[in-house]
Design a protein around this motif. Structure first.
Motif, mmCIF file in Angstrom:
data_model
loop_
_atom_site.group_PDB
_atom_site.id
_atom_site.type_symbol
_atom_site.label_atom_id
_atom_site.label_comp_id
_atom_site.label_asym_id
_atom_site.label_seq_id
_atom_site.Cartn_x
_atom_site.Cartn_y
_atom_site.Cartn_z
ATOM 1 N N ALA A 137 15.086 54.746 41.526
ATOM 2 C CA ALA A 137 15.484 55.738 40.061
ATOM 3 C C ALA A 137 13.187 56.248 40.260
ATOM 4 C CB ALA A 137 15.314 54.033 39.335
ATOM 5 N N VAL A 138 12.877 56.836 39.153
ATOM 6 C CA VAL A 138 11.762 57.067 39.005
ATOM 7 C C VAL A 138 11.885 56.746 37.803
ATOM 8 C CG1 VAL A 138 10.264 59.166 38.980
ATOM 9 C CG2 VAL A 138 12.095 58.665 40.766
ATOM 10 N N GLU A 139 10.683 55.837 37.594
ATOM 11 C CA GLU A 139 10.838 55.164 36.005
ATOM 12 C C GLU A 139 9.398 55.167 35.074
ATOM 13 O OE1 GLU A 139 12.667 51.313 36.132
ATOM 14 O OE2 GLU A 139 14.851 52.361 36.300
ATOM 15 N N TRP A 140 8.896 55.497 33.822
ATOM 16 C CA TRP A 140 7.921 55.785 33.624
ATOM 17 C C TRP A 140 7.663 54.270 33.012
ATOM 18 C CZ3 TRP A 140 2.856 57.188 33.775
ATOM 19 C CH2 TRP A 140 2.130 56.736 33.537
ATOM 20 N N HIS A 141 6.687 53.661 32.470
ATOM 21 C CA HIS A 141 6.545 52.102 31.685
ATOM 22 C C HIS A 141 5.859 52.266 30.651
ATOM 23 C CE1 HIS A 141 10.516 50.755 33.547
ATOM 24 N NE2 HIS A 141 10.184 50.640 33.965
ATOM 25 N N SER A 142 5.423 51.551 29.705
ATOM 26 C CA SER A 142 4.154 52.595 29.152
ATOM 27 C C SER A 142 3.418 51.318 28.557
ATOM 28 C CB SER A 142 4.282 53.172 27.924
ATOM 29 O OG SER A 142 5.640 54.236 27.230
ATOM 30 N N ILE A 143 2.252 50.705 29.056
ATOM 31 C CA ILE A 143 0.856 49.907 28.248
ATOM 32 C C ILE A 143 0.773 50.203 27.588
ATOM 33 C CG2 ILE A 143 -1.219 48.878 29.507
ATOM 34 C CD1 ILE A 143 0.836 48.685 31.344
ATOM 35 N N ASP A 144 0.573 51.393 27.102
ATOM 36 C CA ASP A 144 -0.123 51.889 25.498
ATOM 37 C C ASP A 144 0.610 53.004 25.312
ATOM 38 O OD1 ASP A 144 -1.953 53.721 26.526
ATOM 39 O OD2 ASP A 144 -3.487 51.812 26.629
ATOM 40 N N SER A 145 0.103 53.552 24.140
ATOM 41 C CA SER A 145 0.533 55.110 23.494
ATOM 42 C C SER A 145 0.169 56.499 24.627
ATOM 43 C CB SER A 145 0.117 55.407 22.125
ATOM 44 O OG SER A 145 -0.888 55.199 22.027
ATOM 45 N N GLU A 146 -1.082 55.930 25.142
ATOM 46 C CA GLU A 146 -1.141 57.181 26.045
ATOM 47 C C GLU A 146 -1.312 57.142 27.657
ATOM 48 O OE1 GLU A 146 -5.464 57.992 24.570
ATOM 49 O OE2 GLU A 146 -4.480 58.383 22.518
ATOM 50 N N ALA A 147 -0.605 55.729 28.102
ATOM 51 C CA ALA A 147 -1.369 55.395 29.300
ATOM 52 C C ALA A 147 -0.295 54.390 29.940
ATOM 53 C CB ALA A 147 -2.878 54.779 29.916
ATOM 54 N N GLY A 148 -0.215 54.744 31.138
ATOM 55 C CA GLY A 148 1.714 53.582 31.813
ATOM 56 C C GLY A 148 1.060 53.468 33.330
ATOM 57 N N ILE A 149 2.114 53.123 33.608
ATOM 58 C CA ILE A 149 3.079 52.811 35.232
ATOM 59 C C ILE A 149 4.063 53.912 35.650
ATOM 60 C CG2 ILE A 149 1.227 51.027 35.962
ATOM 61 C CD1 ILE A 149 3.891 48.919 35.712
ATOM 62 N N LEU A 150 4.367 54.106 36.940
ATOM 63 C CA LEU A 150 5.022 55.199 37.196
ATOM 64 C C LEU A 150 5.903 54.262 38.552
ATOM 65 C CD1 LEU A 150 6.795 58.132 36.843
ATOM 66 C CD2 LEU A 150 5.890 58.504 38.956
ATOM 67 N N VAL A 151 6.851 53.928 38.332
ATOM 68 C CA VAL A 151 8.299 53.156 39.250
ATOM 69 C C VAL A 151 8.965 54.371 40.192
ATOM 70 C CG1 VAL A 151 9.236 51.136 39.687
ATOM 71 C CG2 VAL A 151 6.782 51.548 38.042
#
Length: 368
Positions: free
Chosen positions: A300-314
């Motif tokens: 799984a390659v998933e993006w999880h937002s921290i805010d509207s412009e940034a986040g973490i890739l898992v």
């Protein structure tokens, strides 16, 4: 159609998506169980769509497609008749195609859907999971394989988006709701129970802070900066890190955390979100599919937002059957040459010819 819609008035809507985001940031402060996914644009989209169709306390439940199919053009049509028509279309047999037909028949533009179909998993494991965890969102008791709509807002949570609430009255209403649902940060997982499944679950349920203070290990690796895909050396490093986990017992590669060197190793020190514009999940998947052989099942390659412009890739790598190992990297310049990485404690290295031969002679049983 799942139900006969009544003619009761639908709830009033806030003027813009930004206002939904603002209220969510007040409802779920950084230390709450709902942060950060409960304050993301995805969460705002879920709340808006639920209120748009009047999905509250099990009435007119929505599905993920109800959110992905919404567009600015549809959201701007706010009469009760238009809102009911959207619900009938998006929860009917044709779903997204019915929405297109609805717009054509009504004579207004379909508009670009808010999300592509491949965003459904992100919405389900990120914003929806966070809202469910806090009690803001309810889910009907349906089989996991059921395609029927299942989600609706809890009425006490939905009430926080009333137009007449502002200033002190809004703050008081939010405080009462937080108290009623015991809105607190989830307790940390004890060290004896913290492993790959718990770490992955913590991130997708909106609690990436559970990784802070923990040590990188044989199943956990974090990066503060994204891989520079397009650069051959960086692409090989990315494939090496992923394949190394697959060759051992699986693992979690998370981009968006910094570490500090301590006496006992690399300790995860802080969340350092990366800009959304820097990440292309499909490019990551494509590179892994083309360079790592055989295909890593369940990756799984998933993006999880921290805010509207940034986040973490898992990047989640489930444990693979020994019969599928080894996972090797192909060489673009020499197709006959291969390289085989493996995770070792908190590091990764290439296996030598002798090490590879030994693993193969053991049937790649990495427990020996």
């Amino acid at each position: 159609m799942l139900e006969t819609l009544t003619e009761d008035a639908l709830p009033a809507l806030l003027p813009s998506q930004e206002e939904y985001l603002q209220r969510l940031s007040l409802i779920f402060p950084a230390t709450s169980a709902g942060a950060p996914h409960g304050t993301s644009p995805g969460a705002a989209a879920v709340v808006f769509v639920a209120l748009y169709v009047g999905s509250i306390d099990g009435v007119r439940p929505i599905n993920i497609v109800s959110v992905t199919a919404m567009s600015d053009s549809i959201a701007a049509r706010r009469s009760d008749m238009d809102r009911r028509a959207y619900y009938e279309a998006v929860t009917g047999p044709g779903r997204a195609s019915e929405v297109q037909r609805l717009c054509e028949q009504a004579g207004y533009p379909r508009g670009t859907p808010w999300y592509r179909d491949n965003a459904r998993e992100y919405l389900r494991t990120g914003p929806v999971a966070a809202l469910l965890t806090t009690g803001a969102l309810l889910s009907a008791s349906l089989p996991t394989t059921s395609a029927r709509p299942r989600y609706s807002l809890d009425s006490s949570f939905a009430a926080l988006f009333a137009q007449e609430l502002s200033g002190d009255s809004l703050a008081l209403a939010i405080k009462k709701w937080q108290t009623s649902v015991h809105q607190v940060t989830p307790p940390p997982v004890t060290e004896s129970r913290f492993a790959l499944p718990q770490a992955y679950s913590a991130i997708v349920s909106g609690n990436p802070g559970a990784l802070l203070g923990r040590k990188e290990c044989s199943w956990l690796d974090v990066k503060s900066q994204p891989y520079k895909l397009g650069n051959p050396a960086a692409e090989e490093e990315f494939c090496k890190d992923v394949a190394a986990f697959a060759n051992l017992h699986g693992g979690l590669l998370v981009i968006g955390f910094s570490t500090a060197v301590k006496q006992d190793g690399e300790i995860i020190e802080a969340i350092t979100p990366i800009r959304t514009a820097e990440i292309n999940r499909e490019q990551h998947r494509k590179i892994l599919r083309s360079r790592v052989k055989p295909y890593i099942r369940g990756l799984a390659v998933e993006w999880h937002s921290i805010d509207s412009e940034a986040g973490i890739l898992v990047i989640y790598i489930p444990q693979q059957p020994d019969a599928h190992k080894p996972f090797i990297l192909s060489n673009k310049r020499d197709p006959a040459a291969v390289k085989c990485p493996i995770r070792d404690a908190d590091g990764t290295h290439w296996l030598s010819a002798e090490e590879l031969a030994r693993y193969l002679s053991l049937g790649w049983n990495t427990t020996r």
